[in-house]
Design an enzyme around this catalytic site. Structure first.
Site, short mmCIF file in Angstrom:
data_model
loop_
_atom_site.label_atom_id
_atom_site.label_comp_id
_atom_site.label_asym_id
_atom_site.label_seq_id
_atom_site.Cartn_x
_atom_site.Cartn_y
_atom_site.Cartn_z
N GLY A 5 4.50 -7.87 0.01
CA GLY A 5 3.61 -6.87 0.57
C GLY A 5 3.31 -5.77 -0.42
O GLY A 5 3.98 -5.63 -1.45
N CYS A 6 2.29 -4.98 -0.12
CA CYS A 6 1.86 -3.94 -1.07
C CYS A 6 2.87 -2.80 -1.16
O CYS A 6 3.27 -2.40 -2.26
CB CYS A 6 0.48 -3.42 -0.67
SG CYS A 6 0.33 -2.92 1.05
N TYR A 7 3.28 -2.27 -0.03
CA TYR A 7 4.30 -1.22 -0.06
C TYR A 7 5.58 -1.71 -0.73
O TYR A 7 6.23 -0.99 -1.48
CB TYR A 7 4.64 -0.76 1.36
CG TYR A 7 3.71 0.25 1.96
CD1 TYR A 7 3.44 1.46 1.32
CD2 TYR A 7 3.11 0.04 3.20
CE1 TYR A 7 2.61 2.41 1.88
CE2 TYR A 7 2.27 0.98 3.78
CZ TYR A 7 2.02 2.16 3.12
OH TYR A 7 1.19 3.10 3.69
#
Length: 351
Positions: free
Chosen positions: A149-151
């Site tokens: 995921g990005c986070y």
């Protein structure tokens, strides 16, 4: 030439994969899959592809797609990839899944945080977590790559060397992260309307954001023990980018002194010195999202707070590139034995 199919090509991450692969010298997109826009021209949905991509959107038939391509990108909501994949498909193609379906190794944890039943738990164990700079060797032989995921990409990479070298007390780790609105996807939601987001910053998913167990699991592997963090994401009124600011107590040396600035930098350089896409910033220079926008770079900086005995770690990425599509293409390059940076040598755009 690698033939690629994208299921979920009309979401932000899927369209970004299409944009990156269009300039890739060794890959081409032959299937633009979309649940909502079947038979519509891809360029009518994303006008930046006008007179560049003429193809119409197809469906999400993974069985048929697996006969026509070498790799399938699934840029889809949680549960779809797990519901489509099977052993016959995996014998034919590589799958790079941008959802969370195969990121978390504990099925019960996945089902608790995402609120859905996992439809193909038999593939969880073999799926490789596709954080390229850390799991490169495992990715090379994978059939399923769980694109982070990005986070999580930003949060993990920012702290990883200090966790690995046991320079920080992971029990004190706090992650504050801010993301542009594209991180919420392209679906129509009142909370994401211009008037709801503009001139405001808001926390959300407080103590409950579903990227939390993903960060904890991966940092736990680095620490060699269970890690529990406080993670608070915030939505800010910009299109793209993530800035993570992370705080932790430094572990004192045997003589009672804190690790020095040079020792901290040495730890980062130990793991990232040869990593093309990780840029360790000079002393006193801190990450800004504008300097990584539209690129696959991660910018990292840090500051030791002698007064409190803590360290502030900071990282910035483009959530749609290194946080999604760019990392997915980086994973594809590793899977097929290509130069890892192929198609990803984009200079960040500014202004």
């Amino acid at each position: 030439m690698i033939k690629a199919g994208i299921i979920g090509s009309t979401g932000y991450a899927g369209a970004e994969i299409a944009r990156i692969l269009h300039s890739h010298p060794m890959a081409e997109v032959v299937w633009y899959g979309s649940h909502s826009y079947i038979d519509e021209r891809f360029s009518s949905i994303y006008g930046n592809f006008f007179e560049i991509v003429d193809e119409k959107c197809l469906d999400d038939n993974m069985e048929e797609l697996s006969e026509k391509v070498d790799v399938i990108f699934t840029a889809t909501p949680q549960g779809l990839c797990a519901g489509l994949v099977n052993e016959d498909i995996l014998k034919k193609v590589k799958i790079i899944d941008l959802s969370a379906d195969f990121r978390i190794k504990d099925k019960d944890v996945y089902e608790k945080w995402y609120g859905i039943t996992h439809k193909s738990p038999q593939f969880i164990k073999e799926a490789v977590y596709g954080l390229c700079e850390i799991n490169r060797e495992d990715i090379k032989n994978a059939r399923i790559v769980a694109n982070p995921g990005c986070y999580t990409t930003c949060s993990i990479l920012t702290a990883y060397p200090l966790v690995k070298e046991k320079l920080i007390d992971t029990g004190t780790l706090i992650v504050d992260a801010l993301s542009g609105t594209s991180g919420a996807g392209r679906g129509a939601k009142v909370a994401n309307l211009f008037c709801e987001v503009n001139e405001s910053v808001k926390p959300y998913g407080v103590a409950s954001h579903r990227h939390t167990p993903e960060i904890e699991e991966q940092l736990g592997y680095a620490a060699g023990s269970e890690v529990m963090i406080n993670f608070t994401p915030h939505l800010i009124p910009m299109n793209r980018g993530i800035l993570a600011t992370e705080y932790a107590t430094l572990i004192k040396k045997k003589d009672g002194s804190l690790p020095t600035k040079e020792e901290i930098r040495s730890a980062y350089e130990k793991y990232y010195k040869d990593e093309k896409f990780i840029r360790l910033l000079p002393d006193g220079v801190y990450p800004e999202t504008r300097w990584v926008e539209t690129s696959n770079y991660v910018d990292i900086g840090f500051k030791i707070d002698e007064r409190t005995g803590r360290i502030i770690m900071m990282g910035a990425i483009d959530n749609l590139v290194k946080g999604a599509a760019g990392q997915a293409v980086q994973n594809m390059n590793i899977l097929f034995g290509l130069e890892e940076s192929m198609g990803l040598d984009m200079v960040p755009v500014f202004p």
